[in-house]
Write an enzyme that holds these catalytic residues in place. Structure first.
Site, short mmCIF file in Angstrom:
data_model
loop_
_atom_site.label_atom_id
_atom_site.label_comp_id
_atom_site.label_asym_id
_atom_site.label_seq_id
_atom_site.Cartn_x
_atom_site.Cartn_y
_atom_site.Cartn_z
N HIS A 86 0.82 -1.21 0.00
CA HIS A 86 0.00 0.00 0.00
C HIS A 86 0.85 1.27 0.00
CE1 HIS A 86 1.12 -1.26 3.97
NE2 HIS A 86 1.03 0.00 4.37
N ASP B 110 -1.00 -4.25 -4.31
CA ASP B 110 -0.73 -5.66 -4.66
C ASP B 110 -1.94 -6.56 -4.47
OD1 ASP B 110 -0.47 -5.35 -1.86
OD2 ASP B 110 0.75 -7.15 -1.70
N ARG C 113 -5.20 -6.26 0.22
CA ARG C 113 -6.09 -5.54 1.15
C ARG C 113 -7.42 -5.20 0.48
NH1 ARG C 113 -2.74 -1.36 4.87
NH2 ARG C 113 -1.04 -2.78 5.39
C1 G16 Z 1 1.38 -6.04 5.93
C2 G16 Z 1 1.15 -7.41 6.47
C3 G16 Z 1 -0.09 -7.41 7.31
C4 G16 Z 1 0.01 -6.35 8.39
C5 G16 Z 1 0.26 -5.01 7.75
C6 G16 Z 1 0.42 -3.85 8.72
O1 G16 Z 1 0.36 -5.72 5.05
O2 G16 Z 1 1.01 -8.32 5.42
O3 G16 Z 1 -0.25 -8.68 7.84
O4 G16 Z 1 -1.16 -6.28 9.14
O5 G16 Z 1 1.42 -5.09 6.97
O6 G16 Z 1 1.67 -3.85 9.24
P1 G16 Z 1 2.26 -2.64 10.05
O7 G16 Z 1 1.22 -2.25 11.06
O8 G16 Z 1 3.49 -3.23 10.68
O9 G16 Z 1 2.53 -1.50 9.11
P2 G16 Z 1 0.65 -5.33 3.55
O10 G16 Z 1 -0.69 -5.19 2.91
O11 G16 Z 1 1.42 -4.04 3.66
O12 G16 Z 1 1.48 -6.44 3.01
#
Ligand code: G16
Length: 563
Positions: A119, A291, A294
């Site tokens: 994201h 990607d 989400r």
């Molecule tokens: C990633 C992980 C998720 C996690 C999120 C938030 O998401 O795949 O499991 O919940 O990061 O992480 P943080 O709070 O450490 O920023 P993504 O969609 O960025 O791959």
């Protein structure tokens, strides 16, 4: 043409520690430092595939962001030199994260490399990321990511095959002879396998009864791909397969910089979808991140479904989905900061419900052990054991299945849930790009506070509310399958009425620190179910700011993102 592998000398970097989900850094960090990408890929191949490298098959794909093509070509040359036999690559390097997970499982490969910063913004001034997924299709566990980091700290050479030129734009198979061995690059239609799988999981005929053009009970939907990788998947599934009108999908051309936007499906960064839904013409809206793992779900008039509630609603209605009719529902799970709404469903259905640290990688063992069918995170991730990643398009198809089956609106489903279980109000306040020193100081202070025996039993008041601290800790998790222990996953103050205040530093940012403040409060008074969560949770938010001294330490008077 006969090709030869070469060893290239290199110097290590000390900052290649993978975060919550892979190595995410500014594009310039990868681009402008000699061998930065090569070092990380070599370490990933050694730590991730190891003994199985010679003769292995791997999947490679990404979200189409800037620098993805160069990285894909570099990975092809390095894999050839490292003895990999075959690469399965999405056309033009495009594969959603859930699609990579599926392809690894379907073709039983030794894993895959995903090129995404999820994201985070893209483009030359944005971020890039590299992540390794294991043969079960899930993100590498910490044992592997720690090993990758160790190798990057002392790496002195990598292997590559500089003369190898593969064409990643044309579907089909290309073969090369590298040091006498055959190396195959197979370019796949990025969406075909995944779409076939979705048709096995869901009843498309049922979903068509509400979304297809000319449906008898029509539901006007609007799906926003945010110029991420999901665009081609969205078009193929919602328009070509389900017959929704072309006007139901927007921003479906993947762009290297996501059109200059933040490809993050939340109320702040998907504001255009919210604005459109507020016009009242659609009954359902959804957006995905860069990607495609989400998702954000909206109802009529942009009625916002928190990811925590989305998980609970799906948990209660899985039976209408053919996949779960076949497999049964084994159990549920959520990340620690995610609200306990799903726990209430689990209690009523008599299923197990697990609480794991933030990060999808923590769900994999439970799924592989046959104890987990559905899981989710407050960070807009929802998914099931159909693969080992969260899956945005799957979540939307699951929601549409429930809507078609129940004949209810999004809002009615939420009201039903709250009337039955009460409402777990939830919000997350993000303070992005804060200076690292004060953020660390705040966490250190909180860690000192929670070991003070006087904290438990202490009362905090704000407005007309008073809360008593029942538990104060830093969340630690012991994996029930392999007994691995993961500590320091977020400071929690759990109040005597189960309200929670949680502090964590993000593990996915690329510069400075992002403080995440998670607030949960439970209400069983139906008169309050329709209230704004920011209003209901204000006393707890104030208490969190008071306890942490967040504003005083960071100088931030307001969050950058509220979800
Ligand atoms: C990633 C992980 C998720 C996690 C999120 C938030 O998401 O795949 O499991 O919940 O990061 O992480 P943080 O709070 O450490 O920023 P993504 O969609 O960025 O791959």
């Amino acid at each position: 043409m006969a090709l030869t592998a070469q060893k290239v000398g290199t110097k290590p970097y000390d900052d290649q520690k993978p975060g919550t989900s892979g190595l995410r850094k500014a594009v310039k960090v990868y681009q402008n430092q000699p061998n930065y990408t090569e070092n990380f890929i070599q370490a990933t191949l050694i730590a991730g595939v190891g003994d199985r490298l010679k003769g292995s098959t791997l999947v490679v794909g990404g979200d189409g962001r800037f620098y993805g093509k160069e990285a894909t070509e570099l990975i092809i040359r390095m894999c050839a030199a490292n003895g990999v036999s075959k690469l399965l690559i999405g056309q033009n390097g495009l594969l959603s994260t859930p699609a990579v997970s599926y392809l690894i499982r379907k073709y039983q490969t030794q894993g895959g490399i995903i090129l995404t910063a999820s994201h985070n913004p893209g483009g030359p001034d944005g971020d890039f990321g590299i992540k390794f997924n294991t043969p079960n299709g899930g993100p590498a566990p910490e044992a592997i990511t720690n090993r990758i980091f160790e190798i990057t700290k002392s790496i002195s050479e990598y292997l590559t095959c500089p003369a190898l030129q593969a064409d990643i734009s044309t579907i089909g198979t290309q073969t090369f002879q590298v040091d006498g061995a055959t190396f195959t690059v197979e370019i796949l239609d990025s969406v075909a396998d995944y779409v076939t799988y979705m048709k096995e999981i869901f009843n498309f005929e049922s979903i068509k009864t509400i979304v297809a053009e000319g449906a008898v009970t029509p539901l006007k939907i609007l799906i926003n791909a945010m110029h991420g990788v999901t665009g081609p998947y969205v078009r193929r599934i919602f328009v070509d397969e389900l017959g929704a009108p072309e006007s139901s999908i927007i921003n479906c051309v993947p762009l290297q910089d996501f059109g200059g936007h933040h490809p993050d499906p939340n109320l702040t960064y998907a504001a255009d979808l919210v604005k459109e839904l507020k016009k009242g013409q659609h009954g359902f809206g959804a957006a995905f991140d860069g990607d495609g793992d989400r998702n954000m779900i909206l109802g009529h008039n942009a009625f916002f479904v928190t990811p925590c509630d989305s998980l609970a609603i799906l948990a209660q209605n899985l039976d209408c989905i053919p996949y779960f009719q076949k497999t049964g529902v084994k159990g549920y799970a959520r990340s620690m900061p995610t609200s306990g709404a799903v726990d209430r469903v689990a209690k009523s259905t008599g299923k197990e419900c697990f609480e794991v640290p933030t990060g999808w990688k923590f769900f994999g063992n439970l799924m592989d052990a046959g104890r987990l069918s559905l899981c989710g995170e407050e960070s807009f991730g929802t998914g099931s054991d159909h693969i080992r990643e969260k899956d945005g398009v799957w979540a939307v198809l699951a929601w549409l299945s429930v809507l078609a089956h129940t004949n209810k609106s999004v809002e009615e489903l939420l009201m039903d849930h709250w009337n039955k279980f009460g409402r777990n109000f939830f919000t997350r306040h993000d303070f992005e790009n804060v200076d690292t020193a004060p953020a660390n100081e705040m966490m250190a202070n909180l860690n000192a506070l929670i070991v003070d025996p006087a904290l438990v039993g202490k009362q905090y008041s704000s407005g007309d509310k008073t809360y008593t601290v029942a538990v104060a800790d830093n969340f630690s998790y012991t994996d029930p399958i392999d007994n691995s222990v993961t500590k320091g996953q977020g400071v929690r103050l759990i109040m005597s009425d189960d309200s929670r205040v949680i502090f964590r530093l993000s593990g996915t940012g690329s510069s400075g620190a992002t403080i995440r403040l998670y607030i949960e409060g439970y209400e069983s008074d139906p008169a309050k179910y329709g209230l704004d969560s920011q209003v209901v949770l204000k006393p707890l938010i104030d208490i969190a700011l008071q306890v942490s001294q967040l504003q005083e330490l960071t100088g931030r008077t307001a969050p950058t993102v509220i979800t």
